[in-house]
Write an enzyme that holds these catalytic residues in place. Structure first.
Site, PDB file in Angstrom:
ATOM      1  N   SER A  45     -64.211 111.840 109.156  1.00 33.86           N
ATOM      2  CA  SER A  45     -63.514 111.724 107.873  1.00 33.86           C
ATOM      3  C   SER A  45     -63.658 110.312 107.317  1.00 33.86           C
ATOM      4  CB  SER A  45     -62.027 112.041 108.044  1.00 33.86           C
ATOM      5  OG  SER A  45     -61.867 113.420 108.251  1.00 33.86           O
ATOM      6  N   HIS A  77     -66.332 117.249 104.504  1.00 33.86           N
ATOM      7  CA  HIS A  77     -67.386 117.179 105.519  1.00 33.86           C
ATOM      8  C   HIS A  77     -68.569 118.055 105.082  1.00 33.86           C
ATOM      9  CE1 HIS A  77     -64.899 115.790 109.266  1.00 33.86           C
ATOM     10  NE2 HIS A  77     -64.502 115.185 108.169  1.00 33.86           N
ATOM     11  N   THR A 100     -67.114 119.687 115.208  1.00 29.13           N
ATOM     12  CA  THR A 100     -66.113 120.703 115.521  1.00 29.13           C
ATOM     13  C   THR A 100     -64.957 119.983 116.209  1.00 29.13           C
ATOM     14  OG1 THR A 100     -67.711 122.495 115.698  1.00 29.13           O
ATOM     15  CG2 THR A 100     -65.640 122.773 116.881  1.00 29.13           C
ATOM     16  N   HIS A 101     -63.746 120.197 115.684  1.00 25.41           N
ATOM     17  CA  HIS A 101     -62.559 119.558 116.259  1.00 25.41           C
ATOM     18  C   HIS A 101     -61.915 120.456 117.303  1.00 25.41           C
ATOM     19  CE1 HIS A 101     -63.032 117.445 112.413  1.00 25.41           C
ATOM     20  NE2 HIS A 101     -62.436 116.425 113.004  1.00 25.41           N
ATOM     21  N   GLU A 200     -48.975 112.999 113.626  1.00 25.56           N
ATOM     22  CA  GLU A 200     -47.907 112.708 114.595  1.00 25.56           C
ATOM     23  C   GLU A 200     -46.552 112.586 113.903  1.00 25.56           C
ATOM     24  OE1 GLU A 200     -50.714 110.799 114.263  1.00 25.56           O
ATOM     25  OE2 GLU A 200     -51.648 112.040 115.824  1.00 25.56           O
ATOM     26  N   SER A 219     -60.055 113.422 117.291  1.00 23.86           N
ATOM     27  CA  SER A 219     -61.438 113.697 117.705  1.00 23.86           C
ATOM     28  C   SER A 219     -61.905 112.661 118.722  1.00 23.86           C
ATOM     29  CB  SER A 219     -62.362 113.663 116.474  1.00 23.86           C
ATOM     30  OG  SER A 219     -62.465 112.352 115.972  1.00 23.86           O
ATOM     31  N   ASN A 242     -55.342 105.503 106.995  1.00 23.53           N
ATOM     32  CA  ASN A 242     -53.911 105.524 106.675  1.00 23.53           C
ATOM     33  C   ASN A 242     -53.157 104.810 107.790  1.00 23.53           C
ATOM     34  OD1 ASN A 242     -54.761 108.326 108.007  1.00 23.53           O
ATOM     35  ND2 ASN A 242     -52.681 107.874 108.679  1.00 23.53           N
TER      36      ASN A 242
HETATM   37  I1  8IG Z   1     -58.007 110.539 108.807  1.00 24.73           I
HETATM   38  O1  8IG Z   1     -52.698 109.382 111.212  1.00 24.73           O
HETATM   39  C1  8IG Z   1     -56.574 110.659 110.145  1.00 24.73           C
HETATM   40  N1  8IG Z   1     -56.730 111.407 111.215  1.00 24.73           N
HETATM   41  N2  8IG Z   1     -53.746 112.148 114.701  1.00 24.73           N
HETATM   42  N3  8IG Z   1     -53.202 110.748 112.928  1.00 24.73           N
HETATM   43  C2  8IG Z   1     -54.082 111.588 113.548  1.00 24.73           C
HETATM   44  N4  8IG Z   1     -55.261 111.875 113.045  1.00 24.73           N
HETATM   45  C3  8IG Z   1     -55.594 111.286 111.896  1.00 24.73           C
HETATM   46  C4  8IG Z   1     -54.771 110.427 111.213  1.00 24.73           C
HETATM   47  C5  8IG Z   1     -53.493 110.138 111.756  1.00 24.73           C
HETATM   48  N5  8IG Z   1     -55.401 110.040 110.094  1.00 24.73           N
END
Ligand code: 8IG
Length: 279
Positions: A45, A77, A100-101, A200, A219, A242
């Site tokens: 991402s 993606h 793939t997650h 989270e 990932s 973020n």
């Molecule tokens: I982009 O704040 C992204 N992926 N677990 N937490 C988790 N995955 C993420 C986050 C996040 N931001």
């Protein structure tokens, strides 16, 4: 399902995932016309456009044409893989537009199939990128951070059987040093993989902090373990898109993630291109 599709079904325990990776690598050789690729790149991402500066795209293959691969499940993606010239070195990068997650529920074998295919295609190194949440307030959205180590909270593993794979220096000190030569301002951090797909809670983020984490994401760790088993040199780079939940006052959104990726595309693209050129 056709006979060949069944033979390549990673969800069937009777199918050997390494033979599916060999079959995938054979299709890649046939479609690209080259015997081997040298470096693999997984675009997470926020990294979608960052692959474009590595070099000229010489072939594009739909994931769905390659044994064991599926189409992209995440907005932003790309469901293709590309064979890219690494500058004018004569070397080739295999660039995956998506991954793939684990949270997709297709099983760990699917999660690490790209890694195993890269090894089968001849790659000696892999660059795993991702978008993630940052635990350090000084990492503004749009900051790339090198992964120095990880904590895998998925309770899963790609290793099958009694294979006691060593994970010391999993994220190559040599490749991290190369990246820091390219950009001396790059920080390093410990990446904590949660299962997702929910972000989270603030309490979980505080837990990750106490455990020694700096970055939270969904990932990379399972791929890194499979890459070590396959003998690949590994570079992990996170883009903090973020602040993790509770670190800043604003709620998280995937829009914010895509915006941060677009804003950081130039810096990340140049970083990736320069590092891949040096590997
Ligand atoms: I982009 O704040 C992204 N992926 N677990 N937490 C988790 N995955 C993420 C986050 C996040 N931001």
């Amino acid at each position: 399902m056709t006979d060949t599709a069944a033979a390549h079904d990673l969800s069937d325990p009777a199918v050997d995932p390494f033979s599916v990776a060999e079959a995938a690598a054979a299709v890649i050789r046939e479609r690209t016309g080259v015997e081997r690729h040298d470096v693999a790149l997984v675009l997470g991402s926020g990294w979608g456009q960052a692959g474009d500066l590595v070099g000229e795209t010489l072939a594009t293959i739909e994931n769905t044409d390659v044994p064991g691969f599926a189409k992209a499940a995440v907005e932003g993606h790309s469901g293709t893989m590309r064979s890219v010239a690494i500058g004018d070195t004569g070397r080739r990068a295999l660039v995956y537009g998506t991954r793939t997650h684990f949270y997709e529920g297709r099983g760990v074998r699917s999660v690490v199939h790209g890694v195993r295919t890269a090894a089968a295609a001849g790659c000696s190194a892999i660059v795993l990128t991702n978008g993630c949440g940052g635990l350090r307030p000084e990492w503004a959205p749009g900051s790339p951070v090198l992964i120095s180590d990880h904590i895998n909270l998925t309770a899963a593993t790609p290793i099958e059987g009694a294979n006691f794979v060593d994970l010391t220096d999993l994220y190559s000190p040599r490749l991290r040093a190369l990246a820091q030569e390219v950009d001396p301002t790059l920080d390093e951090g410990v990446y904590v993989q949660f299962r997702g797909p929910q972000y989270e809670t603030p309490a979980e983020v505080r837990m990750a902090r106490v455990l020694g984490g700096d970055l939270v994401g969904m990932s990379t760790t399972l791929e890194a373990v499979a890459a070590r088993q396959a003998g690949l040199e590994i570079l992990g780079i996170s883009l903090v898109t973020n602040a993790a939940a509770g670190i800043s006052a604003t709620p998280l959104s995937h829009e914010e993630v895509l915006d941060a990726g677009r804003a950081a595309a130039d810096r990340c693209g140049r970083l990736l291109a320069d590092v891949v050129g040096l590997i």
